[in-house]
Every structure is written in C-alpha cells, then in structure tokens.
Scaffold this active site. Sequence first.
Site, PDB file in Angstrom:
ATOM      1  N   ASN A 126       0.810  -1.236   0.000  1.00 19.90           N
ATOM      2  CA  ASN A 126       0.000   0.000   0.000  1.00 19.90           C
ATOM      3  C   ASN A 126       0.837   1.277   0.000  1.00 19.90           C
ATOM      4  O   ASN A 126       0.403   2.295  -0.550  1.00 19.90           O
ATOM      5  CB  ASN A 126      -0.908  -0.049   1.247  1.00 19.90           C
ATOM      6  CG  ASN A 126      -1.409   1.313   1.652  1.00 19.90           C
ATOM      7  OD1 ASN A 126      -2.305   1.871   1.017  1.00 19.90           O
ATOM      8  ND2 ASN A 126      -0.831   1.879   2.707  1.00 19.90           N
TER       9      ASN A 126
ATOM     10  N   TYR B 102       2.472  11.272 -10.701  1.00 20.44           N
ATOM     11  CA  TYR B 102       1.732  10.276  -9.920  1.00 20.44           C
ATOM     12  C   TYR B 102       0.964   9.303 -10.836  1.00 20.44           C
ATOM     13  O   TYR B 102       1.152   8.077 -10.729  1.00 20.44           O
ATOM     14  CB  TYR B 102       0.825  10.991  -8.916  1.00 20.44           C
ATOM     15  CG  TYR B 102       0.008  10.084  -8.044  1.00 20.44           C
ATOM     16  CD1 TYR B 102       0.577   9.392  -6.975  1.00 20.44           C
ATOM     17  CD2 TYR B 102      -1.356   9.902  -8.278  1.00 20.44           C
ATOM     18  CE1 TYR B 102      -0.182   8.557  -6.164  1.00 20.44           C
ATOM     19  CE2 TYR B 102      -2.129   9.079  -7.473  1.00 20.44           C
ATOM     20  CZ  TYR B 102      -1.536   8.417  -6.424  1.00 20.44           C
ATOM     21  OH  TYR B 102      -2.299   7.581  -5.633  1.00 20.44           O
TER      22      TYR B 102
ATOM     23  N   LYS C 282       1.677   5.197 -11.335  1.00 19.34           N
ATOM     24  CA  LYS C 282       0.669   4.172 -11.082  1.00 19.34           C
ATOM     25  C   LYS C 282       0.399   3.340 -12.351  1.00 19.34           C
ATOM     26  O   LYS C 282       0.074   2.161 -12.268  1.00 19.34           O
ATOM     27  CB  LYS C 282      -0.619   4.805 -10.542  1.00 19.34           C
ATOM     28  CG  LYS C 282      -0.440   5.414  -9.143  1.00 19.34           C
ATOM     29  CD  LYS C 282      -0.093   4.366  -8.073  1.00 19.34           C
ATOM     30  CE  LYS C 282      -0.069   4.946  -6.666  1.00 19.34           C
ATOM     31  NZ  LYS C 282       0.181   3.968  -5.611  1.00 19.34           N
TER      32      LYS C 282
END
Length: 342
Positions: free
Chosen positions: A120, A209, A213
């Site tokens: 996570n 970002y 991802k």
Amino acid sequence: MSTPMGGGQFFLMLMKSQFFVKIPLPTSDFTGQTVIVTGSNTGLGLEAARHLVRLGAAKVILAVRSVDKGERAAESILKSTEKTKNVIEVWQLDLGNYESIRAFGKRVGGLERLDAVIQNAGINTLEWSTAEDNETTLTVNVVGAVLVGLLVLPKLRESGKKFGTKNRLTFVGSDLHYVGSVKEAKQAGSGSLFDALNKKQNRKLFDRYPTTKLLLLYAVREIARRSPVTPESPVIISCMTPGACKSDLMRDEIPKIVRIIIQSIMGLMMRSTEVGGGMLVDAVRPDRGIEETHGAFLQDLKVFPNGPNVESAKGQDLAKRFNEELFAKLETISPGSTGVLQ
Ligand SMILES: NC(=O)c1ccc[n+]([C@@H]2O[C@H](COP(=O)([O-])OP(=O)(O)OC[C@H]3O[C@@H](n4cnc5c(N)ncnc54)[C@H](OP(=O)(O)O)[C@@H]3O)[C@@H](O)[C@H]2O)c1
C-alpha cells in the site's frame, strides 16, 4: 508515450464510482492468517490493518518507515479492536531505501506463515527529489513497491502450499493510471525510459503520480503473467484502487490552506479512510477467485477493464520496454529477486 483515457470519460467514471457505488465494509474471516500491510501507520494502510485485526487475523505486520509511528498506529488499533498486543508486529520498511527493502525481504523469509500482502505504501508529491537512483516517486511507487512484491512471493507460495491456502498479493495503484501516458517516453526516443523519467526537465508537474501508477500496473501485470496460479504457486496477484479517499496523501503536494479548501470541497465525494481501507482488505480476502482477479485491476471491488494505455499496441510496446528495464534494474538491486518469475 501511450494513449490515455480521455479526460471527460475519466471524469464520468470517477463521478459514477464516487457517488453511485456503495462500498460495504469487509466481513471476510481472516482467522489464523498472517497479513502484511505496508505504509500502515496512517491513511488507508492503517485502516486496512485495523479491519484485518477486527476480522480475526492471527498476525498483522505493520511495515512502516518509522517504527515509532508504527507503534502508535498499533496502539490505536489495539485500543479500538480490544485485541491482545501480540496480534500486531511493527517492522521497518522504507521503499525509498533498497537496503531497507532487502532487509525486510530477509525478515519475511523467516516467517512461519504468510497469507496475504497489501503493498500500500506510496506517495504523491509535486516536489522533485531523488531516492536511490531515481526520482523519489518512481523509486517508492514503482521500483520499491515491485521489489517488495518479488521478495514476499516465495514466502506466500511456500505458505500457501504448507497450509493449503490460496494466498494473495495486491498492489495499491490508482484509477488515475487511466489518464497516465508516460510523456517522458517521447524524450527517451529509443533510449532508456528510466533515464528520461529521471531528468527533472522532462517531468510534467501533475503527471508523475498517474505515470507511476500506470508503470506499476504494467509491472504487476507482468509479474502475474510470469507467476501463474498453480499448485506450486498458489498466489493471486492484483493491482487495485480504493478510489478517491480521505487520507494524508496530498500532505506534500500543495500548501496546507489550499489542501484544506480542496479537501472540504472534494470531501463531498471522497470515501472515508475506513471504507477505503476496507477496499484494500477486500482485494486480499481469502475467498478471492483466481480467474476474476489474477493480473487484473480492481476498482469498486471488482475487475475493471483496462484502458487504452494498457490495451493499445502503443501501450503494450511501452509496457514491454518499461518492464525489461525495470526487471533488469531489480536484478541488480537485489540479485536473484526476478528469478522467482518464469
Ligand atoms: N487516498 C486516495 O484517494 C488514494 C486513491 C488511490 C490510491 N491511493 C493509494 O493508496 C496508498 C495509500 O495512500 P493514502 O491515501 O493512505 O496516503 P497516506 O495517508 O499518505 O499514507 C501513505 C503511507 O505510505 C507510507 N510511505 C510513504 N513513503 C514511504 C516510503 N518511502 N517507505 C515506506 N512507506 C512510505 C506513509 O508513511 P509515512 O507516514 O512515514 O510517510 C504512509 O504510511 C498509496 O499507494 C496511494 O497512492 C490513494
């Protein structure tokens, strides 16, 4: 560069998900299971760990970069769940430090049992800095995250065979990957993608970002492809998003006052940290089916279709190129780590 989903389409998908999809809290039984949650001193990771303790896990390992913060998180979980102290262990893990990841991997090797891992820990920042040999977001969200996944895989397999369980490994990605395109690939030409990603002048401010991802999803799909679920490797591997949730994620991104204003407006659509943390747990619930999950991207608790940046020929080429570089890099950072893949 790959073709992202259009902004309008993404916005509609996001609104539908945030306003119309009801997400229940997890209820699966984790009795007897050992689960690791990275980045679990705050935010979604902390709430995921709290759910796991509530759902009966025998051991929940908080893998955190600050052991002090981890101990405080453990106290908060024990207080709210009224469980005994030995349910939780706090282990040091800094995804921005390869030595810390290698030491963590060794420690995992000594576990008696490991049923699930939620990778996570992640960051979202507009500041440029470096950690190890890359820009920090790239090191933490991709290189470090994937290395953790490879280093826990042998123990997940061994434990699955020993206890007859189907074990689970999930990586927390983001729905923002749908709009990621890795614009730096243009500057890379036929050269190294990592070199282009690591040049400050190439970086587009708000892109980093979603780009990390998307790159993470490319890597997770490759790991799943090269680690099929078999009796020798009973491990289901996925990438997931909790959607937009309240957390500390934007702590470094914008000035505090602007963040408070944005969060109070966005707060109307954001899920609570408790609900988002529950979605992380759902991704590794013991009865997760193989067919529906292995190698897939989970959103709103179910498999979501890949966007054009994954499925198009350009997306596939980019993924292949990136994965070749990434796995070669991982092999130098931690020799033998990629040998767990076919
Ligand atoms: N919140 C959302 O809307 C949302 C949406 C989609 C995906 N996600 C993803 O969900 C995950 C959790 O984010 P969050 O929203 O819960 O954010 P958060 O509240 O900022 O929590 C992030 C966690 O990651 C840890 N972390 C950061 N850098 C690390 C490093 N180098 N090594 C180890 N741990 C590190 C943090 O530890 P410290 O406290 O020590 O910094 C913290 O525990 C992230 O991967 C994020 O990208 C979040």
